[in-house]
Design a protein around this motif. Structure first.
Motif, mmCIF file in Angstrom:
data_model
loop_
_atom_site.group_PDB
_atom_site.id
_atom_site.type_symbol
_atom_site.label_atom_id
_atom_site.label_comp_id
_atom_site.label_asym_id
_atom_site.label_seq_id
_atom_site.Cartn_x
_atom_site.Cartn_y
_atom_site.Cartn_z
ATOM 1 N N LEU A 56 -1.477 4.074 -0.985
ATOM 2 C CA LEU A 56 -2.373 3.729 -2.072
ATOM 3 C C LEU A 56 -3.793 3.968 -1.630
ATOM 4 O O LEU A 56 -4.208 3.521 -0.561
ATOM 5 C CB LEU A 56 -2.174 2.255 -2.456
ATOM 6 C CG LEU A 56 -3.030 1.710 -3.584
ATOM 7 C CD1 LEU A 56 -2.703 2.410 -4.885
ATOM 8 C CD2 LEU A 56 -2.773 0.213 -3.712
ATOM 9 N N ARG A 57 -4.557 4.702 -2.411
ATOM 10 C CA ARG A 57 -5.943 4.980 -2.062
ATOM 11 C C ARG A 57 -6.819 3.792 -2.415
ATOM 12 O O ARG A 57 -6.726 3.243 -3.503
ATOM 13 C CB ARG A 57 -6.445 6.221 -2.794
ATOM 14 C CG ARG A 57 -5.843 7.461 -2.203
ATOM 15 C CD ARG A 57 -6.339 8.693 -2.915
ATOM 16 N NE ARG A 57 -5.136 9.466 -3.236
ATOM 17 C CZ ARG A 57 -4.854 9.940 -4.429
ATOM 18 N NH1 ARG A 57 -5.658 9.776 -5.435
ATOM 19 N NH2 ARG A 57 -3.746 10.602 -4.609
ATOM 20 N N ARG A 58 -7.667 3.425 -1.504
ATOM 21 C CA ARG A 58 -8.571 2.286 -1.689
ATOM 22 C C ARG A 58 -9.532 2.571 -2.851
ATOM 23 O O ARG A 58 -10.187 3.601 -2.876
ATOM 24 C CB ARG A 58 -9.353 2.065 -0.420
ATOM 25 C CG ARG A 58 -9.958 0.729 -0.308
ATOM 26 C CD ARG A 58 -10.570 0.598 1.038
ATOM 27 N NE ARG A 58 -10.362 -0.749 1.503
ATOM 28 C CZ ARG A 58 -10.840 -1.220 2.610
ATOM 29 N NH1 ARG A 58 -11.516 -0.438 3.410
ATOM 30 N NH2 ARG A 58 -10.609 -2.453 2.960
ATOM 31 N N PRO A 94 0.768 -1.236 0.000
ATOM 32 C CA PRO A 94 0.000 0.000 0.000
ATOM 33 C C PRO A 94 0.808 1.302 0.000
ATOM 34 O O PRO A 94 0.246 2.366 -0.201
ATOM 35 C CB PRO A 94 -0.824 -0.106 1.276
ATOM 36 C CG PRO A 94 0.032 -0.912 2.181
ATOM 37 C CD PRO A 94 0.721 -1.907 1.282
ATOM 38 N N TRP A 95 2.110 1.232 0.238
ATOM 39 C CA TRP A 95 2.910 2.459 0.318
ATOM 40 C C TRP A 95 3.725 2.633 -0.952
ATOM 41 O O TRP A 95 4.421 1.731 -1.386
ATOM 42 C CB TRP A 95 3.822 2.419 1.538
ATOM 43 C CG TRP A 95 3.021 2.512 2.797
ATOM 44 C CD1 TRP A 95 2.622 1.472 3.587
ATOM 45 C CD2 TRP A 95 2.474 3.685 3.373
ATOM 46 N NE1 TRP A 95 1.870 1.938 4.625
ATOM 47 C CE2 TRP A 95 1.761 3.296 4.522
ATOM 48 C CE3 TRP A 95 2.518 5.032 3.041
ATOM 49 C CZ2 TRP A 95 1.104 4.222 5.326
ATOM 50 C CZ3 TRP A 95 1.863 5.942 3.846
ATOM 51 C CH2 TRP A 95 1.171 5.533 4.976
ATOM 52 N N THR A 149 5.373 -1.405 4.045
ATOM 53 C CA THR A 149 5.256 -0.522 5.205
ATOM 54 C C THR A 149 5.691 0.892 4.857
ATOM 55 O O THR A 149 6.488 1.112 3.938
ATOM 56 C CB THR A 149 6.119 -1.005 6.390
ATOM 57 O OG1 THR A 149 7.502 -0.861 6.036
ATOM 58 C CG2 THR A 149 5.811 -2.451 6.758
ATOM 59 N N ARG A 150 5.163 1.827 5.620
ATOM 60 C CA ARG A 150 5.532 3.230 5.433
ATOM 61 C C ARG A 150 7.021 3.424 5.708
ATOM 62 O O ARG A 150 7.696 4.203 5.024
ATOM 63 C CB ARG A 150 4.695 4.097 6.367
ATOM 64 C CG ARG A 150 4.981 5.563 6.224
ATOM 65 C CD ARG A 150 4.090 6.367 7.128
ATOM 66 N NE ARG A 150 4.383 7.779 6.980
ATOM 67 C CZ ARG A 150 3.714 8.731 7.564
ATOM 68 N NH1 ARG A 150 2.694 8.441 8.346
ATOM 69 N NH2 ARG A 150 4.036 9.984 7.389
ATOM 70 N N GLN A 180 9.553 5.231 3.226
ATOM 71 C CA GLN A 180 10.231 6.445 3.665
ATOM 72 C C GLN A 180 11.738 6.275 3.581
ATOM 73 O O GLN A 180 12.451 7.181 3.150
ATOM 74 C CB GLN A 180 9.808 6.818 5.089
ATOM 75 C CG GLN A 180 10.327 8.157 5.541
ATOM 76 C CD GLN A 180 9.736 9.310 4.739
ATOM 77 O OE1 GLN A 180 8.572 9.277 4.366
ATOM 78 N NE2 GLN A 180 10.534 10.314 4.469
ATOM 79 N N SER A 181 12.234 5.112 3.975
ATOM 80 C CA SER A 181 13.663 4.838 3.907
ATOM 81 C C SER A 181 14.163 4.933 2.462
ATOM 82 O O SER A 181 15.204 5.534 2.192
ATOM 83 C CB SER A 181 13.950 3.451 4.484
ATOM 84 O OG SER A 181 15.303 3.125 4.331
#
Length: 81
Positions: free
Chosen positions: A73-75, A9-10, A29-30, A34-35
């Motif tokens: 990600l938008r559902r 989802p990210w 994961t976020r 981000q990393s």
């Protein structure tokens, strides 16, 4: 035989100075996203768009753009960047 679809989802998105957006990758994961954004050149977790880096300024005085964004990600919205 049914294949299970892994949900990532990210997304890491690169945004150029003209506002064009390109999906670089998707992550579970976020923190992973981000990393990667930070490794690529600085990420913005809220996906609000390209903005200046905190305290960093270009030679002409304008804030430097952050080109890598992290967005969820938008559902139902597909995976378009």
């Amino acid at each position: 035989m049914s294949e299970s679809k892994t949900v990532l989802p990210w997304m890491v998105i690169r945004q150029d100075p003209n506002g064009n957006r390109y999906r670089v990758g998707r992550y579970a994961t976020r923190a992973e996203a981000q990393s990667m954004a930070e490794r690529l050149g600085g990420g913005r977790a809220d996906g609000a768009g390209a903005e200046g880096a905190e305290g960093a300024e270009a030679a002409d005085g304008r804030a430097q753009e952050r080109r890598y964004l992290v967005e969820r990600l938008r559902r139902g919205g597909g995976d378009h960047a």
